[in-house]
Motif scaffolding. Structure first.
Motif, PDB file in Angstrom:
ATOM      1  N   ASN A 196     -58.444  22.150  -5.597  1.00 28.77           N
ATOM      2  CA  ASN A 196     -58.410  23.396  -4.836  1.00 28.77           C
ATOM      3  C   ASN A 196     -57.702  23.281  -3.497  1.00 28.77           C
ATOM      4  N   THR A 197     -57.088  22.129  -3.234  1.00 28.83           N
ATOM      5  CA  THR A 197     -56.440  21.939  -1.946  1.00 28.83           C
ATOM      6  C   THR A 197     -55.088  22.657  -1.914  1.00 28.83           C
ATOM      7  N   ASN A 198     -54.616  22.924  -0.714  1.00 28.63           N
ATOM      8  CA  ASN A 198     -53.302  23.546  -0.527  1.00 28.63           C
ATOM      9  C   ASN A 198     -52.225  22.476  -0.509  1.00 28.63           C
ATOM     10  N   VAL A 199     -51.233  22.638  -1.340  1.00 24.28           N
ATOM     11  CA  VAL A 199     -50.148  21.662  -1.378  1.00 24.28           C
ATOM     12  C   VAL A 199     -48.833  22.385  -1.099  1.00 24.28           C
ATOM     13  N   GLY A 200     -48.156  21.953  -0.055  1.00 29.08           N
ATOM     14  CA  GLY A 200     -46.900  22.594   0.325  1.00 29.08           C
ATOM     15  C   GLY A 200     -45.704  21.788  -0.155  1.00 29.08           C
ATOM     16  N   HIS A 208     -43.952   6.315   3.924  1.00 32.56           N
ATOM     17  CA  HIS A 208     -44.583   7.367   4.711  1.00 32.56           C
ATOM     18  C   HIS A 208     -45.322   8.306   3.762  1.00 32.56           C
ATOM     19  N   LEU A 209     -46.398   8.921   4.246  1.00 27.18           N
ATOM     20  CA  LEU A 209     -47.020  10.037   3.537  1.00 27.18           C
ATOM     21  C   LEU A 209     -47.379  11.073   4.586  1.00 27.18           C
ATOM     22  N   LYS A 210     -47.295  12.342   4.201  1.00 26.38           N
ATOM     23  CA  LYS A 210     -47.698  13.400   5.119  1.00 26.38           C
ATOM     24  C   LYS A 210     -49.228  13.388   5.268  1.00 26.38           C
ATOM     25  N   HIS A 211     -49.705  14.179   6.215  1.00 26.58           N
ATOM     26  CA  HIS A 211     -51.124  14.112   6.583  1.00 26.58           C
ATOM     27  C   HIS A 211     -52.081  14.248   5.388  1.00 26.58           C
ATOM     28  N   GLY A 212     -51.834  15.259   4.544  1.00 31.11           N
ATOM     29  CA  GLY A 212     -52.726  15.496   3.407  1.00 31.11           C
ATOM     30  C   GLY A 212     -52.799  14.297   2.480  1.00 31.11           C
ATOM     31  N   GLY A 213     -51.675  13.633   2.307  1.00 32.93           N
ATOM     32  CA  GLY A 213     -51.617  12.453   1.445  1.00 32.93           C
ATOM     33  C   GLY A 213     -52.320  11.262   2.062  1.00 32.93           C
ATOM     34  N   ARG A 214     -52.129  11.102   3.370  1.00 29.48           N
ATOM     35  CA  ARG A 214     -52.789   9.973   4.048  1.00 29.48           C
ATOM     36  C   ARG A 214     -54.301  10.122   3.986  1.00 29.48           C
ATOM     37  N   LEU A 215     -54.763  11.357   4.119  1.00 29.19           N
ATOM     38  CA  LEU A 215     -56.200  11.615   4.090  1.00 29.19           C
ATOM     39  C   LEU A 215     -56.756  11.383   2.680  1.00 29.19           C
ATOM     40  N   GLN A 216     -56.132  12.002   1.686  1.00 28.72           N
ATOM     41  CA  GLN A 216     -56.622  11.888   0.299  1.00 28.72           C
ATOM     42  C   GLN A 216     -56.579  10.428  -0.169  1.00 28.72           C
ATOM     43  N   TYR A 217     -55.472   9.758   0.069  1.00 28.44           N
ATOM     44  CA  TYR A 217     -55.321   8.383  -0.413  1.00 28.44           C
ATOM     45  C   TYR A 217     -56.131   7.404   0.443  1.00 28.44           C
ATOM     46  N   GLY A 218     -56.128   7.637   1.753  1.00 27.65           N
ATOM     47  CA  GLY A 218     -56.857   6.748   2.667  1.00 27.65           C
ATOM     48  C   GLY A 218     -58.345   6.710   2.365  1.00 27.65           C
ATOM     49  N   LEU A 219     -58.934   7.880   2.115  1.00 20.09           N
ATOM     50  CA  LEU A 219     -60.372   7.915   1.816  1.00 20.09           C
ATOM     51  C   LEU A 219     -60.665   7.314   0.442  1.00 20.09           C
ATOM     52  N   GLY A 227     -42.877  19.177  -0.348  1.00 22.43           N
ATOM     53  CA  GLY A 227     -42.778  17.844   0.249  1.00 22.43           C
ATOM     54  C   GLY A 227     -44.095  17.102   0.299  1.00 22.43           C
ATOM     55  N   ASP A 228     -45.191  17.784  -0.066  1.00 25.00           N
ATOM     56  CA  ASP A 228     -46.489  17.126  -0.113  1.00 25.00           C
ATOM     57  C   ASP A 228     -46.656  16.382  -1.430  1.00 25.00           C
ATOM     58  N   CYS A 229     -47.333  15.252  -1.395  1.00 23.38           N
ATOM     59  CA  CYS A 229     -47.583  14.493  -2.632  1.00 23.38           C
ATOM     60  C   CYS A 229     -49.049  14.398  -2.956  1.00 23.38           C
ATOM     61  N   HIS A 230     -49.877  15.051  -2.159  1.00 19.84           N
ATOM     62  CA  HIS A 230     -51.306  14.987  -2.474  1.00 19.84           C
ATOM     63  C   HIS A 230     -51.661  16.100  -3.464  1.00 19.84           C
ATOM     64  N   GLY A 231     -52.941  16.296  -3.688  1.00 19.06           N
ATOM     65  CA  GLY A 231     -53.364  17.259  -4.688  1.00 19.06           C
ATOM     66  C   GLY A 231     -53.565  16.572  -6.023  1.00 19.06           C
ATOM     67  N   CYS A 232     -53.786  17.382  -7.061  1.00 20.53           N
ATOM     68  CA  CYS A 232     -53.956  16.870  -8.425  1.00 20.53           C
ATOM     69  C   CYS A 232     -52.663  17.152  -9.185  1.00 20.53           C
ATOM     70  N   PRO A 233     -51.980  16.124  -9.644  1.00 16.13           N
ATOM     71  CA  PRO A 233     -50.700  16.362 -10.337  1.00 16.13           C
ATOM     72  C   PRO A 233     -50.836  17.263 -11.560  1.00 16.13           C
ATOM     73  N   PHE A 234     -51.992  17.234 -12.210  1.00 18.24           N
ATOM     74  CA  PHE A 234     -52.180  18.105 -13.380  1.00 18.24           C
ATOM     75  C   PHE A 234     -52.258  19.570 -12.961  1.00 18.24           C
ATOM     76  N   ARG A 235     -52.624  19.793 -11.718  1.00 16.17           N
ATOM     77  CA  ARG A 235     -52.701  21.152 -11.187  1.00 16.17           C
ATOM     78  C   ARG A 235     -51.442  21.526 -10.392  1.00 16.17           C
ATOM     79  N   HIS A 236     -50.942  20.592  -9.598  1.00 16.44           N
ATOM     80  CA  HIS A 236     -49.909  20.953  -8.615  1.00 16.44           C
ATOM     81  C   HIS A 236     -48.483  20.566  -8.989  1.00 16.44           C
ATOM     82  N   CYS A 237     -48.323  19.675  -9.946  1.00 17.67           N
ATOM     83  CA  CYS A 237     -46.966  19.245 -10.315  1.00 17.67           C
ATOM     84  C   CYS A 237     -46.296  20.303 -11.180  1.00 17.67           C
ATOM     85  N   ASP A 238     -45.037  20.499 -10.962  1.00 15.75           N
ATOM     86  CA  ASP A 238     -44.230  21.303 -11.856  1.00 15.75           C
ATOM     87  C   ASP A 238     -44.284  20.658 -13.256  1.00 15.75           C
ATOM     88  N   THR A 239     -44.389  21.484 -14.299  1.00 15.22           N
ATOM     89  CA  THR A 239     -44.581  20.960 -15.653  1.00 15.22           C
ATOM     90  C   THR A 239     -43.518  19.939 -16.060  1.00 15.22           C
TER      91      THR A 239
END
Ligand code: SF4
Length: 187
Positions: A105-109, A34-45, A111-123
């Motif tokens: 620049n996307t919003n990542v909440g 499963h992926l949440k909506h943001g992930g399905r959109l980013q990965y799907g496109l 449980g979300d896995c989308h976004g840029c890991p270099f920006r959004h992942c905990d170090t």
């Protein structure tokens, strides 16, 4: 004309030619089915952009999702979005895969896995992930330090060099560009 990428090759190709943002989404989909909506959109496109057909995309998402839900639920709640990404539903726009800037620049909440890991992942999480992929501690430190300094795309360029064992120093502005440049090297 662009090559068609069969979904059977995605596990292997995701480690060789995907940027980290897409590799992470692919892994999460395989783990959670499963992926949440943001992930399905980013990965799907992104998948559409690399040359996965609509038919293959539907099969790809379906095969994962029906591991945790009824086929009926998938068809009613999720198949529409897959077709939508390909411009087959709703306004029938031909949606473009997201650029790095948009992803960064996307919003990542939570449980979300989308976004840029270099920006959004905990170090710490980022570091462990990269070490888990087998990169040297020195290369991992370089990527993490660049991320901390908000040089996300330069960190991504280091990642590109690390997976190709090369010194390309590519300027990266789009995940699909990352993929295409990688495929050129691997050919
Ligand atoms: Fe993905 Fe771009 Fe971030 Fe690289 S810099 S991980 S391609 S969003």
């Amino acid at each position: 004309t662009k090559a068609v990428i069969p979904i059977e090759s995605l596990d292997s190709i995701s480690t060789k030619s995907f940027p980290l943002c897409m590799r992470q989404l692919h892994e999460q989909l395989r783990i959670a089915h499963h992926l949440k909506h943001g992930g399905r959109l980013q990965y799907g496109l992104f998948l559409k952009g690399i040359g996965v057909t609509l038919e293959d995309s539907l099969r790809f998402w379906r095969e994962e999702f029906i591991k945790i839900m009824d086929l009926d639920k998938f068809e009613k709640q999720y198949a529409y979005n897959v077709r939508y990404n390909y411009g087959k539903e709703g306004s029938k726009r031909n949606y473009s895969p997201f650029s790095c800037l948009k992803i960064i620049n996307t919003n990542v909440g939570p449980g979300d896995c989308h976004g840029c890991p270099f920006r959004h992942c905990d170090t710490g999480v980022l570091k462990n992930k990269l070490i888990g992929y087998g990169f040297s501690h020195q290369v991992v430190s370089e990527m993490v330090e660049l991320s901390k300094k908000t040089h996300f795309q330069i960190a991504c360029s280091k990642y590109f060099d690390a997976i190709h064992n090369a010194d390309v120093g590519l300027g990266i502005n789009h995940p699909n560009q990352f993929f295409e440049e990688s495929q050129k090297i691997l050919k």
